[in-house]
Design an enzyme around this catalytic site. Structure first.
Site, mmCIF file in Angstrom:
data_model
loop_
_atom_site.group_PDB
_atom_site.id
_atom_site.type_symbol
_atom_site.label_atom_id
_atom_site.label_comp_id
_atom_site.label_asym_id
_atom_site.label_seq_id
_atom_site.Cartn_x
_atom_site.Cartn_y
_atom_site.Cartn_z
ATOM 1 N N LYS A 15 0.813 -1.214 0.000
ATOM 2 C CA LYS A 15 0.000 0.000 0.000
ATOM 3 C C LYS A 15 0.851 1.271 0.000
ATOM 4 O O LYS A 15 0.568 2.198 -0.752
ATOM 5 C CB LYS A 15 -0.909 -0.060 1.221
ATOM 6 C CG LYS A 15 -1.483 1.238 1.694
ATOM 7 C CD LYS A 15 -2.248 1.023 2.979
ATOM 8 C CE LYS A 15 -1.350 0.672 4.149
ATOM 9 N NZ LYS A 15 -0.694 1.828 4.774
ATOM 10 N N ARG A 90 -6.823 4.714 10.918
ATOM 11 C CA ARG A 90 -6.610 3.342 11.370
ATOM 12 C C ARG A 90 -7.741 2.834 12.250
ATOM 13 O O ARG A 90 -7.817 1.647 12.539
ATOM 14 C CB ARG A 90 -5.310 3.253 12.175
ATOM 15 C CG ARG A 90 -4.099 2.966 11.344
ATOM 16 C CD ARG A 90 -2.896 2.783 12.263
ATOM 17 N NE ARG A 90 -1.689 3.289 11.637
ATOM 18 C CZ ARG A 90 -0.905 2.563 10.850
ATOM 19 N NH1 ARG A 90 -1.197 1.304 10.620
ATOM 20 N NH2 ARG A 90 0.163 3.090 10.299
ATOM 21 N N ARG A 129 10.629 -11.039 4.032
ATOM 22 C CA ARG A 129 11.341 -9.771 3.857
ATOM 23 C C ARG A 129 12.716 -9.842 4.508
ATOM 24 O O ARG A 129 12.849 -10.160 5.670
ATOM 25 C CB ARG A 129 10.542 -8.630 4.478
ATOM 26 C CG ARG A 129 9.505 -8.101 3.542
ATOM 27 C CD ARG A 129 9.264 -6.651 3.759
ATOM 28 N NE ARG A 129 8.572 -6.375 5.000
ATOM 29 C CZ ARG A 129 7.579 -5.477 5.103
ATOM 30 N NH1 ARG A 129 7.179 -4.820 4.055
ATOM 31 N NH2 ARG A 129 7.022 -5.246 6.251
ATOM 32 N N ARG A 157 14.302 -9.458 8.660
ATOM 33 C CA ARG A 157 13.996 -8.289 9.479
ATOM 34 C C ARG A 157 13.496 -8.713 10.849
ATOM 35 O O ARG A 157 12.681 -9.617 10.960
ATOM 36 C CB ARG A 157 12.912 -7.440 8.800
ATOM 37 C CG ARG A 157 13.452 -6.540 7.723
ATOM 38 C CD ARG A 157 12.340 -5.890 6.970
ATOM 39 N NE ARG A 157 11.281 -5.427 7.871
ATOM 40 C CZ ARG A 157 10.576 -4.320 7.653
ATOM 41 N NH1 ARG A 157 10.842 -3.580 6.601
ATOM 42 N NH2 ARG A 157 9.621 -3.970 8.453
ATOM 43 N N ARG A 168 0.790 -8.806 13.980
ATOM 44 C CA ARG A 168 0.537 -7.549 13.263
ATOM 45 C C ARG A 168 -0.739 -7.652 12.437
ATOM 46 O O ARG A 168 -1.531 -6.725 12.359
ATOM 47 C CB ARG A 168 1.716 -7.207 12.348
ATOM 48 C CG ARG A 168 2.829 -6.457 13.055
ATOM 49 C CD ARG A 168 4.013 -6.280 12.142
ATOM 50 N NE ARG A 168 3.772 -5.346 11.043
ATOM 51 C CZ ARG A 168 4.544 -5.248 9.970
ATOM 52 N NH1 ARG A 168 5.598 -6.023 9.847
ATOM 53 N NH2 ARG A 168 4.276 -4.369 9.032
#
Ligand SMILES: [Zn+2]
Length: 217
Positions: A15, A90, A129, A157, A168
């Site tokens: 996004k 959010r 990632r 990461r 998350r």
């Protein structure tokens, strides 16, 4: 009336990248709460400084604070032709505050785009990632052997550990998913398939936003 875009989507949907690309192509400011905070802190804005203090203590920044910071930013003259919001709202309270703000500014309806990606694909993307252990650059591709910049070793990461990724996504489902439902019934709500190649997503996004802009009253 401006081209006022709200870019939604779960972590890992791409996004932010799409928001940046679209904003650049259309000559609009891309506004993310992280960027505004950093900017406002530089200018010693008292609300932003208080927000930063909270974040440094690991606390959540409350809606009222975030709303006040975003309202200040949207009052600036460079948003007259429109804006691309990334990472805000959010929560439903933030979305309602944004509607009130748009009414007050008289800047017309919001175009809301959801970059939708199925959860298993998100977990795969996020857990895959990698970052350079030497210079911190994000690995451009999933199958690169070493850093494209300095040839350093690529490592996963820290915040992309599988459990962290799932947590998350859970937080996203719980707090941000209701924002999508808040917007979904509007004639200017659009969804783009984010599981495609990024260039494909970008071109569909462009068409969807133009289509929504034409549909708005
Ligand atoms: Zn490197």
């Amino acid at each position: 009336m401006g081209l006022n875009v709200v870019m939604m989507g779960p972590p890992g949907a791409g996004k932010g990248t799409q928001a940046g690309k679209f904003a650049k192509e259309r000559g609009l400011p891309k506004i993310s709460t992280g960027d505004i905070l950093r900017e406002a802190i530089k200018e010693q804005n008292p609300t932003a400084l208080a927000a930063k203090e909270r974040m440094d203590r690991g606390e959540l920044v409350d809606d009222a604070m975030i709303i006040s910071i975003v309202a200040d930013r949207l009052a600036r003259p460079d948003v007259k032709p429109g804006f691309v919001l990334d990472g805000f709202p959010r929560t439903v309270a933030q979305a309602q505050a944004l509607d009130d703000l748009m009414d007050r500014l008289g800047s017309g309806p919001l175009i809301v785009v959801d970059v939708a990606v199925p959860e298993p694909e998100l977990v795969k993307r996020l857990a895959g990632r990698r970052i350079c252990s030497k210079c911190g650059t994000n690995a451009g591709s999933f199958d690169a052997a070493s850093c494209g910049k300095c040839d350093g070793q690529l490592v996963q990461r820290a915040d992309d550990d599988q459990d962290v990724v799932i947590e998350r996504l859970r937080v996203y489902q719980q707090s941000t998913r209701p924002v999508l439902e808040y917007y979904r019934g509007r004639p200017t709500f659009r969804e783009v398939n984010g599981a495609q190649a990024p260039e494909r997503v970008a071109s569909e996004l462009n068409a969807l936003i133009d289509n929504a802009a034409a549909a708005k009253r």
